[in-house]
Each structure stands twice: as structure tokens, then as C-alpha cells.
Scaffold this motif. Sequence first.
Motif, PDB file in Angstrom:
ATOM      1  N   PHE A  83       0.781  -1.084  -0.077  1.00  0.00           N
ATOM      2  CA  PHE A  83       0.133   0.202   0.210  1.00  0.00           C
ATOM      3  C   PHE A  83       1.005   1.261  -0.117  1.00  0.00           C
ATOM      4  O   PHE A  83       0.656   2.298  -0.601  1.00  0.00           O
ATOM      5  CB  PHE A  83      -0.964  -0.238   1.195  1.00  0.00           C
ATOM      6  N   ASP A  84       1.900   1.341   0.718  1.00  0.00           N
ATOM      7  CA  ASP A  84       2.855   2.374   0.586  1.00  0.00           C
ATOM      8  C   ASP A  84       3.531   2.790  -0.263  1.00  0.00           C
ATOM      9  O   ASP A  84       3.843   3.840  -0.809  1.00  0.00           O
ATOM     10  CB  ASP A  84       3.799   1.955   2.039  1.00  0.00           C
ATOM     11  N   GLU A  85       4.073   1.526  -0.965  1.00  0.00           N
ATOM     12  CA  GLU A  85       4.761   1.705  -2.179  1.00  0.00           C
ATOM     13  C   GLU A  85       3.732   2.301  -3.404  1.00  0.00           C
ATOM     14  O   GLU A  85       4.211   3.393  -4.156  1.00  0.00           O
ATOM     15  CB  GLU A  85       5.258   0.477  -2.773  1.00  0.00           C
ATOM     16  N   GLU A  86       2.556   1.963  -3.359  1.00  0.00           N
ATOM     17  CA  GLU A  86       1.615   2.158  -4.345  1.00  0.00           C
ATOM     18  C   GLU A  86       1.226   3.737  -4.104  1.00  0.00           C
ATOM     19  O   GLU A  86       0.634   4.444  -5.207  1.00  0.00           O
ATOM     20  CB  GLU A  86       0.169   1.449  -4.240  1.00  0.00           C
ATOM     21  N   HIS A  87       1.061   4.160  -2.905  1.00  0.00           N
ATOM     22  CA  HIS A  87       0.722   5.536  -2.811  1.00  0.00           C
ATOM     23  C   HIS A  87       1.806   6.537  -2.348  1.00  0.00           C
ATOM     24  O   HIS A  87       1.780   7.510  -2.144  1.00  0.00           O
ATOM     25  CB  HIS A  87      -0.051   5.568  -1.343  1.00  0.00           C
ATOM     26  N   GLY A  88       3.254   6.227  -2.745  1.00  0.00           N
ATOM     27  CA  GLY A  88       4.069   7.093  -2.919  1.00  0.00           C
ATOM     28  C   GLY A  88       4.980   7.288  -1.585  1.00  0.00           C
ATOM     29  O   GLY A  88       5.460   8.431  -1.036  1.00  0.00           O
ATOM     30  N   ASN A  89       4.952   6.162  -0.849  1.00  0.00           N
ATOM     31  CA  ASN A  89       5.658   6.359   0.667  1.00  0.00           C
ATOM     32  C   ASN A  89       5.053   7.217   1.506  1.00  0.00           C
ATOM     33  O   ASN A  89       5.748   8.359   1.901  1.00  0.00           O
ATOM     34  CB  ASN A  89       7.247   6.522   0.518  1.00  0.00           C
ATOM     35  N   ILE A  90       3.728   7.107   1.808  1.00  0.00           N
ATOM     36  CA  ILE A  90       3.116   7.931   2.591  1.00  0.00           C
ATOM     37  C   ILE A  90       3.047   7.607   4.298  1.00  0.00           C
ATOM     38  O   ILE A  90       2.554   8.338   4.992  1.00  0.00           O
ATOM     39  CB  ILE A  90       1.616   8.087   2.255  1.00  0.00           C
ATOM     40  N   LEU A  91       3.667   6.467   4.494  1.00  0.00           N
ATOM     41  CA  LEU A  91       3.426   6.250   5.778  1.00  0.00           C
ATOM     42  C   LEU A  91       4.735   5.599   6.468  1.00  0.00           C
ATOM     43  O   LEU A  91       5.480   5.052   5.536  1.00  0.00           O
ATOM     44  CB  LEU A  91       2.148   5.269   6.188  1.00  0.00           C
ATOM     45  N   ASN A  92       4.692   5.284   7.734  1.00  0.00           N
ATOM     46  CA  ASN A  92       5.767   4.163   8.335  1.00  0.00           C
ATOM     47  C   ASN A  92       4.976   3.282   9.018  1.00  0.00           C
ATOM     48  O   ASN A  92       3.932   3.889   9.872  1.00  0.00           O
ATOM     49  CB  ASN A  92       6.841   5.139   9.349  1.00  0.00           C
ATOM     50  N   ALA A  93       5.379   2.037   9.296  1.00  0.00           N
ATOM     51  CA  ALA A  93       4.447   1.122   9.940  1.00  0.00           C
ATOM     52  C   ALA A  93       5.845   0.320  10.829  1.00  0.00           C
ATOM     53  O   ALA A  93       6.718  -0.137  10.409  1.00  0.00           O
ATOM     54  CB  ALA A  93       3.716   0.334   9.164  1.00  0.00           C
ATOM     55  N   PHE A  94       5.241  -0.127  11.897  1.00  0.00           N
ATOM     56  CA  PHE A  94       6.036  -0.925  12.795  1.00  0.00           C
ATOM     57  C   PHE A  94       5.144  -2.244  13.475  1.00  0.00           C
ATOM     58  O   PHE A  94       4.065  -2.013  13.675  1.00  0.00           O
ATOM     59  CB  PHE A  94       6.676  -0.338  14.104  1.00  0.00           C
ATOM     60  N   SER A  95       5.558  -3.282  13.531  1.00  0.00           N
ATOM     61  CA  SER A  95       5.148  -4.580  14.203  1.00  0.00           C
ATOM     62  C   SER A  95       5.725  -4.671  15.670  1.00  0.00           C
ATOM     63  O   SER A  95       7.000  -5.018  15.578  1.00  0.00           O
ATOM     64  CB  SER A  95       5.134  -5.530  13.187  1.00  0.00           C
ATOM     65  N   VAL A  96       5.390  -4.683  16.724  1.00  0.00           N
ATOM     66  CA  VAL A  96       5.929  -4.979  18.000  1.00  0.00           C
ATOM     67  C   VAL A  96       5.282  -6.022  18.860  1.00  0.00           C
ATOM     68  O   VAL A  96       4.159  -5.992  18.817  1.00  0.00           O
ATOM     69  CB  VAL A  96       5.653  -3.473  18.702  1.00  0.00           C
ATOM     70  N   ASN A  97       6.231  -6.832  19.417  1.00  0.00           N
ATOM     71  CA  ASN A  97       5.571  -7.924  20.133  1.00  0.00           C
ATOM     72  C   ASN A  97       5.057  -7.662  21.254  1.00  0.00           C
ATOM     73  O   ASN A  97       5.493  -6.596  22.012  1.00  0.00           O
ATOM     74  CB  ASN A  97       7.125  -9.045  20.496  1.00  0.00           C
ATOM     75  N   VAL A  98       3.744  -8.112  21.930  1.00  0.00           N
ATOM     76  CA  VAL A  98       3.052  -7.884  22.975  1.00  0.00           C
ATOM     77  C   VAL A  98       3.392  -8.991  23.781  1.00  0.00           C
ATOM     78  O   VAL A  98       3.087 -10.348  23.454  1.00  0.00           O
ATOM     79  CB  VAL A  98       1.484  -7.850  22.614  1.00  0.00           C
TER      80      VAL A  98
END
Length: 102
Positions: A83-98
Motif C-alpha cells: 500500500f505504501d509503495e503504491e501511494h508514494g511512501n506516505i507512511l511508516n509502520a512497525f510491528s511490535v511483540n506484545v
Amino acid sequence: MKLIVITSLYEFTKEIERFLREKKVLAYFEMDVQGFKVFEENETFKENWFVSGPRQRPTNSLGVFAFIENQKASQLMQALKEFDEEHGNILNAFSVNVEESV
């Protein structure tokens, strides 16, 4: 369980909300965030961070947080990358262990 954290410029709120609906993320919370860049010009902490220069005024941003089951989290992160690549790098996303929850 994973905590997925997404940050983006505030102007992309609708696109991110649409993405979350399409991916069946049924519960999440969001908040207004002010992004600051306080490192020096020659530092490369994050090349695509939202503030253009060092010590700039804050940028109005959006923070989205969702708790996701482990197996769905990796699929969601891959979908976010696409999604980010398609939209021109509009976000940052992280996955964190709970480790624990109550």
C-alpha cells in the motif's frame, strides 16, 4: 499478539482508514501526533521522515495503533508495505511483540 503502529501525515487519514477497513482491521485507535526532526542534517535516522529539515516546526501527523493476532500481523505488514509503495511512501509502520496483556 502484535501491536501494529502506523504513522502518516494527517492528510492521508482517509486512505489509511479505507485500507484498514479493506484489510478487516476491526478495532484500532488513532491519535493526532506532532512529528519533530531534531537530528542534524547529515544524520540519516529516517530518510523519509515527515519533517524536511533539522529543528523544523512540528508536522501534523496521524498515529494508528491496532492489536493483531500474530499470523494476521505479518500479512498486514506486507499489505502495508505494498500500500505504501503504491501511494508514494506516505507512511511508516512497525510491528511490535506484545508480551503480556490484561
